[in-house]
Design a protein around this motif. Structure first.
Motif, PDB file in Angstrom:
ATOM      1  N   ALA A 224       0.833  -1.218   0.000  1.00 37.53           N
ATOM      2  CA  ALA A 224       0.000   0.000   0.000  1.00 37.53           C
ATOM      3  C   ALA A 224       0.867   1.268   0.000  1.00 37.53           C
ATOM      4  N   PRO A 225       0.466   2.275  -0.791  1.00 35.88           N
ATOM      5  CA  PRO A 225      -0.741   2.361  -1.641  1.00 35.88           C
ATOM      6  C   PRO A 225      -0.599   1.745  -3.025  1.00 35.88           C
ATOM      7  N   GLY A 226       0.563   1.138  -3.328  1.00 32.30           N
ATOM      8  CA  GLY A 226       0.664   0.378  -4.554  1.00 32.30           C
ATOM      9  C   GLY A 226       1.664   0.876  -5.574  1.00 32.30           C
ATOM     10  N   GLY A 227       2.622   1.723  -5.178  1.00 34.11           N
ATOM     11  CA  GLY A 227       3.596   2.254  -6.132  1.00 34.11           C
ATOM     12  C   GLY A 227       4.422   1.172  -6.810  1.00 34.11           C
ATOM     13  N   TRP A 228       4.923   0.228  -6.011  1.00 35.81           N
ATOM     14  CA  TRP A 228       5.759  -0.819  -6.594  1.00 35.81           C
ATOM     15  C   TRP A 228       4.902  -1.840  -7.339  1.00 35.81           C
ATOM     16  N   THR A 229       3.700  -2.103  -6.846  1.00 36.71           N
ATOM     17  CA  THR A 229       2.779  -2.985  -7.568  1.00 36.71           C
ATOM     18  C   THR A 229       2.470  -2.400  -8.946  1.00 36.71           C
ATOM     19  N   TRP A 230       2.267  -1.094  -9.001  1.00 32.94           N
ATOM     20  CA  TRP A 230       1.972  -0.406 -10.261  1.00 32.94           C
ATOM     21  C   TRP A 230       3.111  -0.597 -11.258  1.00 32.94           C
ATOM     22  N   VAL A 231       4.362  -0.484 -10.801  1.00 30.32           N
ATOM     23  CA  VAL A 231       5.510  -0.677 -11.690  1.00 30.32           C
ATOM     24  C   VAL A 231       5.515  -2.107 -12.240  1.00 30.32           C
ATOM     25  N   LEU A 232       5.221  -3.077 -11.394  1.00 31.45           N
ATOM     26  CA  LEU A 232       5.210  -4.476 -11.838  1.00 31.45           C
ATOM     27  C   LEU A 232       4.099  -4.727 -12.852  1.00 31.45           C
ATOM     28  N   THR A 233       2.931  -4.121 -12.634  1.00 29.26           N
ATOM     29  CA  THR A 233       1.846  -4.317 -13.592  1.00 29.26           C
ATOM     30  C   THR A 233       2.174  -3.674 -14.938  1.00 29.26           C
ATOM     31  N   ARG A 234       2.976  -2.626 -14.930  1.00 29.43           N
ATOM     32  CA  ARG A 234       3.391  -2.020 -16.190  1.00 29.43           C
ATOM     33  C   ARG A 234       4.320  -2.944 -16.972  1.00 29.43           C
ATOM     34  N   GLN A 235       4.908  -3.921 -16.278  1.00 26.13           N
ATOM     35  CA  GLN A 235       5.676  -4.981 -16.935  1.00 26.13           C
ATOM     36  C   GLN A 235       4.770  -6.165 -17.287  1.00 26.13           C
ATOM     37  N   HIS A 236       3.460  -5.992 -17.058  1.00 26.01           N
ATOM     38  CA  HIS A 236       2.444  -7.014 -17.359  1.00 26.01           C
ATOM     39  C   HIS A 236       2.658  -8.284 -16.538  1.00 26.01           C
ATOM     40  N   MET A 237       3.106  -8.088 -15.292  1.00 27.44           N
ATOM     41  CA  MET A 237       3.221  -9.201 -14.367  1.00 27.44           C
ATOM     42  C   MET A 237       1.926  -9.341 -13.566  1.00 27.44           C
ATOM     43  N   ARG A 238       1.701 -10.553 -13.070  1.00 30.25           N
ATOM     44  CA  ARG A 238       0.597 -10.803 -12.142  1.00 30.25           C
ATOM     45  C   ARG A 238       1.143 -10.652 -10.724  1.00 30.25           C
ATOM     46  N   VAL A 239       0.505  -9.805  -9.930  1.00 28.77           N
ATOM     47  CA  VAL A 239       1.084  -9.384  -8.652  1.00 28.77           C
ATOM     48  C   VAL A 239       0.145  -9.707  -7.498  1.00 28.77           C
ATOM     49  N   VAL A 240       0.705 -10.345  -6.457  1.00 23.96           N
ATOM     50  CA  VAL A 240       0.025 -10.453  -5.174  1.00 23.96           C
ATOM     51  C   VAL A 240       0.517  -9.285  -4.324  1.00 23.96           C
ATOM     52  N   ALA A 241      -0.375  -8.338  -4.038  1.00 24.14           N
ATOM     53  CA  ALA A 241      -0.032  -7.170  -3.236  1.00 24.14           C
ATOM     54  C   ALA A 241      -0.408  -7.451  -1.792  1.00 24.14           C
ATOM     55  N   VAL A 242       0.589  -7.538  -0.926  1.00 30.45           N
ATOM     56  CA  VAL A 242       0.371  -7.959   0.460  1.00 30.45           C
ATOM     57  C   VAL A 242       0.472  -6.743   1.380  1.00 30.45           C
ATOM     58  N   ASP A 243      -0.643  -6.339   1.965  1.00 30.35           N
ATOM     59  CA  ASP A 243      -0.654  -5.207   2.893  1.00 30.35           C
ATOM     60  C   ASP A 243      -2.040  -5.101   3.510  1.00 30.35           C
ATOM     61  N   ASN A 244      -2.084  -4.781   4.796  1.00 28.52           N
ATOM     62  CA  ASN A 244      -3.374  -4.565   5.451  1.00 28.52           C
ATOM     63  C   ASN A 244      -4.021  -3.247   5.041  1.00 28.52           C
ATOM     64  N   GLY A 245      -3.232  -2.360   4.448  1.00 28.22           N
ATOM     65  CA  GLY A 245      -3.756  -1.071   4.017  1.00 28.22           C
ATOM     66  C   GLY A 245      -4.353  -1.131   2.621  1.00 28.22           C
ATOM     67  N   PRO A 246      -5.058  -0.066   2.200  1.00 32.92           N
ATOM     68  CA  PRO A 246      -5.728  -0.051   0.896  1.00 32.92           C
ATOM     69  C   PRO A 246      -4.767   0.241  -0.248  1.00 32.92           C
ATOM     70  N   LEU A 247      -5.123  -0.271  -1.425  1.00 37.60           N
ATOM     71  CA  LEU A 247      -4.402   0.015  -2.650  1.00 37.60           C
ATOM     72  C   LEU A 247      -5.158   1.053  -3.465  1.00 37.60           C
ATOM     73  N   GLN A 248      -4.441   1.718  -4.364  1.00 34.39           N
ATOM     74  CA  GLN A 248      -5.103   2.608  -5.308  1.00 34.39           C
ATOM     75  C   GLN A 248      -6.153   1.800  -6.081  1.00 34.39           C
ATOM     76  N   ALA A 249      -7.357   2.349  -6.192  1.00 36.14           N
ATOM     77  CA  ALA A 249      -8.465   1.620  -6.799  1.00 36.14           C
ATOM     78  C   ALA A 249      -8.153   1.183  -8.222  1.00 36.14           C
ATOM     79  N   ALA A 250      -7.431   2.008  -8.973  1.00 35.69           N
ATOM     80  CA  ALA A 250      -7.156   1.688 -10.379  1.00 35.69           C
ATOM     81  C   ALA A 250      -6.341   0.415 -10.538  1.00 35.69           C
ATOM     82  N   LEU A 251      -5.580   0.035  -9.528  1.00 44.06           N
ATOM     83  CA  LEU A 251      -4.786  -1.192  -9.631  1.00 44.06           C
ATOM     84  C   LEU A 251      -5.681  -2.425  -9.763  1.00 44.06           C
TER      85      LEU A 251
END
Length: 356
Positions: A224-251
Motif C-alpha cells: 500500500a498504496p501500490g507504487g511498486w505494484t503499479w511498476v510491476l503491472t506495467r511490466q504485465h506481471m501478475r502481482v500479489v499485493a500484500v498489505d493490510n492497508g488499501p491500494l489505489q483503486a485503479a490497480l
C-alpha cells in the motif's frame, strides 16, 4: 603565475549529499581489502568523495563500480585545476590532457548539492565551448564513441575543477550518475520511481529483457498504496499485493492484482514466484533475515528490497545486513547480490538478489 594543473591519482566518486562519510568509509575498507594504499578526502554535504592513491588505474580495476553501494558514479582522477582564469579555462585542460590519448565522450558536471547546483549553468555553457575545442585538438572523437573512455570535467567552483575519466561498463552512463525519471500521473505514489530506478541501475540490459517478462508472477510485500505494484503491472506481471492497508483503486481494474490483506513479514506464497519486492519500514537486519528466508525456502527467483539505515555508521550497518542476508539465504554458488543507494532513495539502500 599559478601552475595551471596538478596531476592527481585515485578515484572521484559522486554520492548523495550527507552520505560522504559512508562512501569514504566504504572506499577505505574496500581499498584495504584489495591491498591498495590510499585515503579518502571529503566534506559533509559536498556530494562527492576523493580517494587519493598513488595507483589510480589499479584501484579503479580492483573496485568495480557494480560492487560499490554509496557511489552514484566512479571516475579515475587525472588532474586537479585550481585558480582557473574565467577568461580561459580551456588552455589548462589542454595542458592536463597532453599525452593521455583520445576520449569518446565529454561530460561537464558539478556536485548534486545545494552549492553545486549553482554551477549547472557554467557546466552547460562550458561544455558547449569545450567539446568542439577538444575535437579540433584530437582529444575527443568527432562523435560519441564507447570504445574510448569518457572525459569528465567536474567543477566544484568557478575556478576549481577536476579532470577524470570513466570506462563504459564500469561507471554510470548518466550525467552526475543520475537516471532522469519522471513521476507518472497515474502512479499511486512517488515510491514507484525507486523500483523503476532499481531496474535500470541494478539489472543489466540483458537481465531486464530476460527477467522482466509479461506473465511473470510477483509479490509486493507492504504494497500500500501500490507504487511498486503499479511498476510491476506495467511490466504485465501478475502481482500479489500484500498489505493490510488499501491500494489505489485503479490497480484492481488492471486484472493483474490480487490484494491480500496480511502482514508482509508473515505471508508466504504457495509456490515459487519470479519476483518478490519489498519496501517496508523496518530494522535492516530484520528485513535482511526475512528476505533471506524467501531465497532459502525457494519462494522467489529474483527480489528487490530496501534496507532502511540508521543515522550513524550506515556503512557498517549495510555490511552487517548484507552479510546476514548472504549467510542465511543459502545457494551461495548461484546467488547474485547487488546493492546501491539510488537517487530516489533517502536513508536507505536498495538490494537486488537473484538465483541464476
Amino acid at each position: 603565475m599559478p601552475v595551471p594543473f596538478q596531476p592527481v591519482s585515485g578515484l572521484l566518486c559522486y554520492c548523495r549529499p550527507g552520505f560522504e562519510p559512508d562512501l569514504a568509509a566504504e572506499l577505505a575498507e574496500r581499498a584495504a581489502g584489495v591491498h591498495v594504499a590510499g585515503y579518502p578526502q571529503t566534506n559533509r554535504n559536498d556530494g562527492y568523495v576523493l580517494f587519493h592513491s598513488d595507483n589510480g588505474p589499479s584501484l579503479t580495476h580492483e573496485l568495480p563500480f557494480r560492487e560499490l553501494v554509496f557511489a552514484r558514479q566512479k571516475l579515475m582522477l587525472l588532474a586537479e585545476l585550481r585558480e582557473l582564469d574565467p577568461k580561459d579555462r580551456i588552455a589548462p585542460i589542454f595542458a592536463a590532457l597532453a599525452g593521455r590519448g583520445r576520449h569518446g565522450e565529454l561530460l561537464v558536471e558539478h556536485p548534486d548539492s545545494d552549492d553545486g547546483k549553482q554551477l549547472a549553468g557554467l557546466a552547460r555553457s562550458f561544455g558547449n565551448a569545450l567539446r568542439p575545442a577538444l575535437r579540433k585538438r584530437g582529444f575527443l572523437s568527432q562523435k560519441d564513441d564507447p570504445r574510448f573512455p569518457r572525459l569528465h570535467v567536474f567543477f566544484v567552483s568557478g575556478t576549481h575543477a577536476f579532470l577524470a575519466q570513466s570506462t563504459v561498463g564500469d561507471s554510470a552512463p548518466w550525467p552526475l550518475g543520475i537516471p532522469r525519471l519522471r513521476v507518472h500521473a497515474d502512479a499511486p505514489s512517488r515510491s514507484a520511481l525507486k523500483l523503476e530506478e532499481a531496474f535500470l541501475v541494478l539489472l543489466t540490459e540483458r537481465e531486464r529483457k530476460a527477467r522482466l517478462q509479461p506473465g511473470m508472477r510477483a509479490a509486493d510485500l507492504g504494497a500500500a498504496p501500490g507504487g511498486w505494484t503499479w511498476v510491476l503491472t506495467r511490466q504485465h506481471m501478475r502481482v500479489v499485493a500484500v498489505d493490510n492497508g488499501p491500494l489505489q483503486a485503479a490497480l484492481h481494474d488492471t486484472g493483474l492484482v490480487d490484494h491480500q490483506r496480511e502482514d508482509g513479514f508473515r505471508w508466504k506464497p504457495d509456490g515459487t514466484l519470479d519476483w518478490m519486492v519489498c519496501d517496508m519500514v523496518e530494522q535492516p537486519r530484520r528485513v535482511a533475515e526475512r528476505m533471506a528466508t524467501w531465497f532459502r525456502e525457494g519462494w522467489c527467483r529474483n527480489a528487490i528490497f530496501n534496507l532502511k539505515l540508521p543515522m550513524k555508521k550506515r556503512w557498517q550497518e549495510t555490511l552487517l545486513a548484507l552479510d546476514l542476508f548472504a549467510e542465511q539465504a543459502g545457494a551461495h554458488d548461484t546467488l547474485t547480490i547487488r546493492a546501491r543507494q539510488l537517487y530516489h532513495d533517502r536513508e536507505e539502500i536498495t538490494v537486488y538478489a537473484s538465483i541464476e
